[in-house]
Design an enzyme around this catalytic site. Structure first.
Site, mmCIF file in Angstrom:
data_model
loop_
_atom_site.group_PDB
_atom_site.id
_atom_site.type_symbol
_atom_site.label_atom_id
_atom_site.label_comp_id
_atom_site.label_asym_id
_atom_site.label_seq_id
_atom_site.Cartn_x
_atom_site.Cartn_y
_atom_site.Cartn_z
ATOM 1 N N ARG A 151 6.657 -9.578 16.279
ATOM 2 C CA ARG A 151 7.387 -8.414 15.382
ATOM 3 C C ARG A 151 6.735 -7.000 16.357
ATOM 4 O O ARG A 151 5.488 -6.613 16.087
ATOM 5 C CB ARG A 151 7.262 -8.370 14.203
ATOM 6 C CG ARG A 151 8.109 -7.216 13.227
ATOM 7 C CD ARG A 151 7.398 -7.568 11.709
ATOM 8 N NE ARG A 151 8.194 -6.689 10.846
ATOM 9 C CZ ARG A 151 7.825 -5.492 10.662
ATOM 10 N NH1 ARG A 151 6.758 -4.725 11.283
ATOM 11 N NH2 ARG A 151 8.526 -4.626 9.643
ATOM 12 N N ASP A 197 0.985 5.222 1.930
ATOM 13 C CA ASP A 197 0.257 5.913 2.902
ATOM 14 C C ASP A 197 -0.446 6.976 2.843
ATOM 15 O O ASP A 197 -1.522 7.360 3.711
ATOM 16 C CB ASP A 197 1.543 6.192 4.138
ATOM 17 C CG ASP A 197 2.085 5.015 4.626
ATOM 18 O OD1 ASP A 197 1.520 3.977 4.667
ATOM 19 O OD2 ASP A 197 3.145 5.043 5.180
ATOM 20 N N HIS A 233 0.879 -1.351 0.042
ATOM 21 C CA HIS A 233 0.235 -0.116 0.053
ATOM 22 C C HIS A 233 1.069 1.053 0.119
ATOM 23 O O HIS A 233 2.167 1.130 0.119
ATOM 24 C CB HIS A 233 -1.107 -0.204 1.318
ATOM 25 C CG HIS A 233 -0.060 0.034 2.463
ATOM 26 N ND1 HIS A 233 0.580 -0.902 2.999
ATOM 27 C CD2 HIS A 233 0.115 1.240 3.410
ATOM 28 C CE1 HIS A 233 1.284 -0.468 4.262
ATOM 29 N NE2 HIS A 233 1.028 0.669 4.370
ATOM 30 N N HIS A 275 4.826 0.178 -0.226
ATOM 31 C CA HIS A 275 5.463 -0.878 0.673
ATOM 32 C C HIS A 275 4.496 -1.914 1.533
ATOM 33 O O HIS A 275 3.058 -1.791 1.576
ATOM 34 C CB HIS A 275 6.274 0.087 1.788
ATOM 35 C CG HIS A 275 5.302 1.014 2.535
ATOM 36 N ND1 HIS A 275 4.984 2.232 1.956
ATOM 37 C CD2 HIS A 275 4.830 0.796 3.857
ATOM 38 C CE1 HIS A 275 3.992 2.748 3.045
ATOM 39 N NE2 HIS A 275 3.935 2.006 4.025
#
Length: 681
Positions: free
Chosen positions: A635, A555, A553, A625
């Site tokens: 994570r 931002d 996507h 990204h």
């Protein structure tokens, strides 16, 4: 509104409209069919879901076609005279109304009186039925039809993450081919135009010409249909017509002003792709631009001249096209005329705009004069030149080219100071194969990472920031998050060490200063959103994963890989300018951060998270990204988004600033200090 287009042309458009058979008489209202399909879905009867939903879609389409056909027929039967009295005008209006009622009643039967709620209409316009259909076809083991339904829905809802993942899975299924991924609601004029551009780019000029001409034919047909649907009852914004005390003439004037406004907006509607708010740039004139060059390539200069002249109707005095026209005239030894339909279309449009400028004063609507084609999304001169040219026709000798100046875009900078001594530059934009990208290490220490990990385990909540959805991006991972203000509140309540809560605030400020300095921004970078996030692989759901932890996507815009565009419009956070991810651990499997091309597939750079590593980048379509699947472990990172516009500063951050200021000035944590994320400053 009626124009002065020849009667034969109107009849040809009527013939182009799909004919309806008398079998439509007993169509069931599509909202009732839709409701039955939804009920069947939740009861698990997927055969009935398909039966009712397909019937609802057919009914919806037939109702629209019937209204268009009847309106065109009634306008043809009851035309306005060149000159007529007030009584004659109202006589025609009433006769058309009676004709419409009879025609629609004959074709639709009882459904002609059935009122559909606005919510249902919106669902069909947003293609919601296809979401139900793809799931039903999936359950019925019909992947080809499921793929078509999913593809149709996704075209109008490209931000729908789960549907994008479903499409990728359908593509990997045995038995499905590219032919199954069709848009069942594709608009013919846009489909032909897209296909024509594709052939043009491949050098197939004969094929492109045929499709561009088809696209124009379909466009003008769609324009007639769009305007016909504007003749339906309009909403009178700002007026309560239950208590309307104006005269009949004023009522009619208001109605036709609304109709004019609706018809004027058809230009924007026909050039806007499904699910988008922004129209395609310079859409209709661009057909003639492509055509004039394609006709030149196949040595059909008379048609090339005609198309170039048609383009100049929309953009009078366009330098490059004017020079092309001069060339065609010189070679042919004669002049030409623009295409008749283009000249008529523009005359009508200009007449309507003049009327609208007058009528809008009555309705309180603001309109400004000017080149409407520029106002519908055109960026610059170069965006109007057919692909494969540089603004000059290939046959123009170098010596005949005039000098011109190209204004360079604003210079993007990077490589400024890293502000903090221990921060280390690992890769710049060039090394990361992009623009406005940076990878840094040692932004925070091992001790700070450990502290933030413990903080994350104490304050993050499942679905925070995503309306409580535990797995907003993938069903194979659990998502947890917390904001700065919430963390400070936990510190105030003694649920976490205040030093740890303060650390979260401080490291986010550290990240902001680094990004602002490294990219050499000339104005202050403000926080737009700050989030401490963790993604945890769900045990037992990691075998044969093909999805991403966070799909590709951008931002601040809606990524459209097929169109190679990123649409800067809601629901994207269009005000975000820069983004950063500060990692606080690396003891997990998978989870690499990746940059891609606009196609959302071609990976240009991959970053393995570890303590103290930060990736920063501009938030637009230049930096698509995502995150690869986290297949084992957890994570965690501090996710940061920034804006250059102070109007879009994060409210919670401003409140957190006040809390920190109170702490630093030793005002204490008395009863007067309120920490409420919903407070307005």
């Amino acid at each position: 509104m009626d124009g002065n287009f020849p009667r034969a042309a109107i009849l040809s458009v009527v013939l182009l409209t799909v004919s309806l058979s008398s079998s439509a008489t007993f169509l069931e209202p599509y909202d009732l069919l839709y409701d039955s399909a939804v009920q069947a879905f939740y009861s698990g009867d997927y055969t009935d879901v398909v039966r009712y939903m397909e019937a609802a879609l057919n009914s919806y389409t037939e109702v629209r076609r019937t209204r268009v056909r009847c309106r065109l027929s009634c306008q043809d039967q009851h035309p306005f005279d060149e000159t007529f009295s007030d009584l004659r005008f109202f006589d025609v209006v009433l006769r058309r109304a009676a004709c419409m009622n009879a025609c629609i009643g004959e074709k639709l039967g009882s459904q002609s009186l059935h009122k559909i709620s606005e919510d249902v209409v919106q669902d069909f316009q947003r293609r919601i039925p296809y979401n139900y259909l793809q799931l039903a076809y999936q359950k019925l083991k019909q992947p080809d039809k499921a793929a078509a339904a999913a593809h149709t829905y996704f075209q109008a809802n490209p931000e729908h993450v789960e549907m994008g993942q479903n499409l990728e899975q359908y593509k990997d299924l045995q038995g499905t081919t590219e032919d199954h991924f069709v848009d069942r609601e594709a608009r013919p004029h846009q489909r032909s135009f897209t296909a024509a551009v594709s052939l043009y780019d491949k050098g197939d000029y004969e094929g492109a010409i045929s499709l561009f001409e088809d696209a124009l034919l379909e466009y003008y047909k769609a324009d007639v249909e769009c305007r016909v649907l504007c003749q339906l009852p309009q909403r009178f914004e700002g007026h309560d017509h239950l208590r309307y005390r104006y005269s009949l003439q004023e009522l009619v004037s208001d109605h036709f002003t609304q109709v004019l406004h609706c018809e004027h907006e058809c230009v924007r509607d026909l050039s806007t792709r499904p699910g988008r708010l922004s129209p395609m740039e310079n859409y209709l004139p661009l057909h003639y631009d492509y055509l004039q060059f394609a006709y030149f390539q196949v040595d059909r200069l008379q048609e090339a001249l005609q198309c170039a002249l048609s383009y100049l109707l929309f953009h009078d005095g366009e330098e490059f096209i004017t020079e092309n026209v001069a060339y065609y005239r010189d070679v042919l030894g004669q002049d030409g005329e623009p295409k008749e339909e283009a000249a008529w279309y523009l005359r009508r449009h200009q007449q309507e705009l003049e009327l609208l400028l007058i009528g809008s004063k009555t309705m309180g609507v603001e309109y400004t004069e000017g080149n409407y084609w520029s106002s519908t999304g055109r960026r610059d001169d170069s965006s109007r030149i057919p692909s494969g040219t540089d603004g000059w026709m290939d046959y123009v000798p170098i010596s005949e080219k005039k000098n011109f100046t190209v204004l360079a875009p604003p210079q993007l900078k990077e490589g400024g100071p890293l502000v903090y001594d221990k921060v280390q530059l690992v890769q710049n934009s060039a090394a990361l194969n992009g623009t406005q990208r940076v990878l840094l290490d040692h932004v925070i220490s091992e001790e700070e990472c450990s502290d933030l990990i413990h903080l994350a385990h104490a304050v993050t909540m499942a679905g925070d920031g995503y309306r409580g959805r535990m797995s907003p991006h993938t069903p194979n991972e659990k998502f947890e998050g917390a904001t700065v203000l919430k963390t400070l509140k936990y510190g105030y309540e003694g649920r976490v060490p205040m030093g740890s809560a303060r650390l979260f605030y401080d490291v986010s400020e550290r990240a902001r200063r680094i990004i602002e300095s490294y990219f050499m921004l000339n104005s202050t970078l403000h926080f737009s959103y700050t989030h401490l996030v963790c993604r945890t692989a769900i045990t037992g759901q990691q075998d044969h994963r093909i999805d991403l932890s966070h799909p590709i996507h951008a931002d601040n815009c809606l990524l459209d890989p097929e169109a190679n565009e990123c649409w800067k419009e809601p629901p994207a956070y269009t005000y975000r300018d820069y983004s950063a991810l500060l990692y606080i651990n690396g003891d997990f499997e998978g989870g690499e951060f990746i940059f891609t091309e606009m196609d959302a597939k071609t990976v240009t750079a991959s970053v393995k998270p570890k303590c103290g590593r930060m990736v920063g980048f501009s938030s637009g379509g230049e930096n698509p990204h995502g995150v690869r699947a986290v297949t084992s472990g957890q994570r965690c990172a501090v996710a940061l988004w920034f804006t250059l516009d102070p109007l879009f500063r994060e409210l919670e951050r401003l409140q957190a600033d006040e809390v920190i200021q109170a702490m630093d000035t030793e005002l204490g944590w008395g009863e007067g200090l309120s920490i409420n994320p919903k407070d307005e400053l």
